[in-house]
Design an enzyme around this catalytic site. Sequence first.
Site, short mmCIF file in Angstrom:
data_model
loop_
_atom_site.label_atom_id
_atom_site.label_comp_id
_atom_site.label_asym_id
_atom_site.label_seq_id
_atom_site.Cartn_x
_atom_site.Cartn_y
_atom_site.Cartn_z
N ASP A 159 89.10 89.23 -3.64
CA ASP A 159 90.43 88.62 -3.69
C ASP A 159 91.34 89.41 -4.62
OD1 ASP A 159 89.37 86.25 -2.18
OD2 ASP A 159 88.17 86.10 -4.01
N HIS A 187 86.51 81.22 -4.94
CA HIS A 187 86.67 82.15 -3.81
C HIS A 187 86.81 81.30 -2.55
CE1 HIS A 187 86.29 85.45 -1.06
NE2 HIS A 187 85.20 84.93 -0.53
P1 NAD Z 1 75.03 88.62 7.80
O1 NAD Z 1 74.72 87.41 8.64
O2 NAD Z 1 75.39 89.91 8.46
O3 NAD Z 1 73.80 88.92 6.83
C1 NAD Z 1 73.19 87.94 6.08
C2 NAD Z 1 71.73 88.34 5.96
O4 NAD Z 1 71.11 87.44 5.05
C3 NAD Z 1 70.96 88.26 7.28
O5 NAD Z 1 70.34 89.50 7.56
C4 NAD Z 1 69.94 87.15 7.03
O6 NAD Z 1 68.69 87.39 7.67
C5 NAD Z 1 69.80 87.23 5.50
N1 NAD Z 1 69.27 86.02 4.89
C6 NAD Z 1 69.43 84.73 5.25
N2 NAD Z 1 68.73 83.91 4.45
C7 NAD Z 1 68.12 84.70 3.53
C8 NAD Z 1 67.25 84.44 2.44
N3 NAD Z 1 66.85 83.21 2.14
N4 NAD Z 1 66.81 85.49 1.72
C9 NAD Z 1 67.18 86.75 2.02
N5 NAD Z 1 68.00 87.06 3.06
C10 NAD Z 1 68.46 86.04 3.80
O7 NAD Z 1 76.16 88.15 6.77
P2 NAD Z 1 77.10 89.06 5.86
O8 NAD Z 1 78.32 89.37 6.64
O9 NAD Z 1 76.32 90.16 5.25
O10 NAD Z 1 77.56 88.00 4.76
C11 NAD Z 1 76.63 87.47 3.84
C12 NAD Z 1 77.30 86.37 3.00
O11 NAD Z 1 78.34 86.92 2.21
C13 NAD Z 1 77.94 85.27 3.83
O12 NAD Z 1 77.68 84.01 3.22
C14 NAD Z 1 79.42 85.59 3.75
O13 NAD Z 1 80.23 84.47 3.97
C15 NAD Z 1 79.50 86.09 2.34
N6 NAD Z 1 80.69 86.88 1.98
C16 NAD Z 1 81.21 86.66 0.73
C17 NAD Z 1 82.32 87.38 0.31
C18 NAD Z 1 82.93 87.15 -1.06
O14 NAD Z 1 84.01 87.68 -1.33
N7 NAD Z 1 82.31 86.39 -1.94
C19 NAD Z 1 82.88 88.34 1.17
C20 NAD Z 1 82.31 88.54 2.42
C21 NAD Z 1 81.21 87.79 2.82
C1 LMR Z 2 85.96 86.93 2.73
O1 LMR Z 2 86.75 86.49 1.88
O2 LMR Z 2 86.26 87.85 3.51
C2 LMR Z 2 84.57 86.32 2.84
O3 LMR Z 2 84.40 85.30 1.92
C3 LMR Z 2 84.24 85.87 4.21
C4 LMR Z 2 84.96 84.61 4.57
O4 LMR Z 2 84.31 83.66 5.02
O5 LMR Z 2 86.18 84.56 4.39
#
Ligand code: NAD
Ligand code: LMR
Length: 325
Positions: A159, A187
Amino acid sequence: MKSPVRVVVTGAAGQIGYQLLFRIAAGNMLGDDQPVILHLLEIPPAMQAVQGVVMELEDCAFPLLQGIVATDDANVAFKDADYALLVGAMPRGPGMERSDLLKKNAEIFSVQGKAINNHANKDIKVLVVGNPANTNALIAQQNAPNINPAQFTAMVRLDHNRAIAQMADKLSVGTHELSNMTIWGNHSSTQYPDISQLKVNGEVVKDIDHNWYENDFIPTVQQRGAAIIKARGASSAASAASAAIDHMKSWALGTPDKDWVSMAIPSDGSYGIEPGVIFGYPVTCANGQYRIVQDIPISDFSQQRIDATNQELREERAAVEHLFS
Ligand code: NAD
Ligand code: LMR
């Protein structure tokens, strides 16, 4: 050469994991002189994909990469860990708020908090990326009573970076010319991107049209994650990984003089925030420690927004308190 440190990445076969691991191994997070041993945690159905990631990491022949542990057992993954990036969790889809993931993802963070408590280095630095990141960090922290609570943080750096990019575009300057941006709170769509202290080349920015700020800039930053999901059909990944690298790098290696970064950290009550919730604050970092920037003047406009995001975090906490050990 320094001794290697152990860095855990959960969700190692996921979209963000695939971006993150290669940048950590290349030295982008902890520096060109810091060897790393990567610990990749996944769930059993993803272990075959993890093996492919391991092969690719090997094929890069990174000089700093001194070992790889790939496992579906959290107790193995967090053994002697110095850094942990908790990414593995379900992402939201179109039309969802991040808080809709709370029940689905909460259990993951209580299990991993316990594993960190029992197996990690006591000085471990933890960054939670999996959503809803702030409250997941709180769940992990509350399940790790033997680790200093301050070591659990969540990511608002994406952000922060988004807000800088939007302002640089508005002011027709480079992103490197801007400093002192702040993301307060969660967030989520209640986060408050605060430009009251923003500087261009060290000079406070004045004369920003308030109507644009309130009705364009703030909602654009708050809703950027949803806009990316709409455009890509999947949530942000490369930018999220880049922000995670930035967060850990700032924490481990320090922030520049006269600037700060935004990190979601356990509130100590500063700025009237509920103590304990994991709240986005402006922080400076030195010697591996962060410190909240104090005495920023808070206008009525800012206060209302800070109160709203504080209230949301209190409600999220109330919804998961049963998972605290
Ligand atoms: P994704 O679905 O591509 O990958 C997630 C991975 O986590 C998968 O491979 C899954 O098998 C694995 N997983 C699930 N449970 C697990 C566990 N108990 N232990 C280990 N691995 C496990 O998702 P992504 O796009 O990589 O996003 C991951 C997370 O990050 C999501 O919750 C998404 O919303 C979040 N995210 C946060 C931000 C932020 O700014 N904070 C930004 C983008 C995404
Ligand atoms: C983001 O801000 O891009 C991530 O947290 C993914 C989402 O769910 O918005």
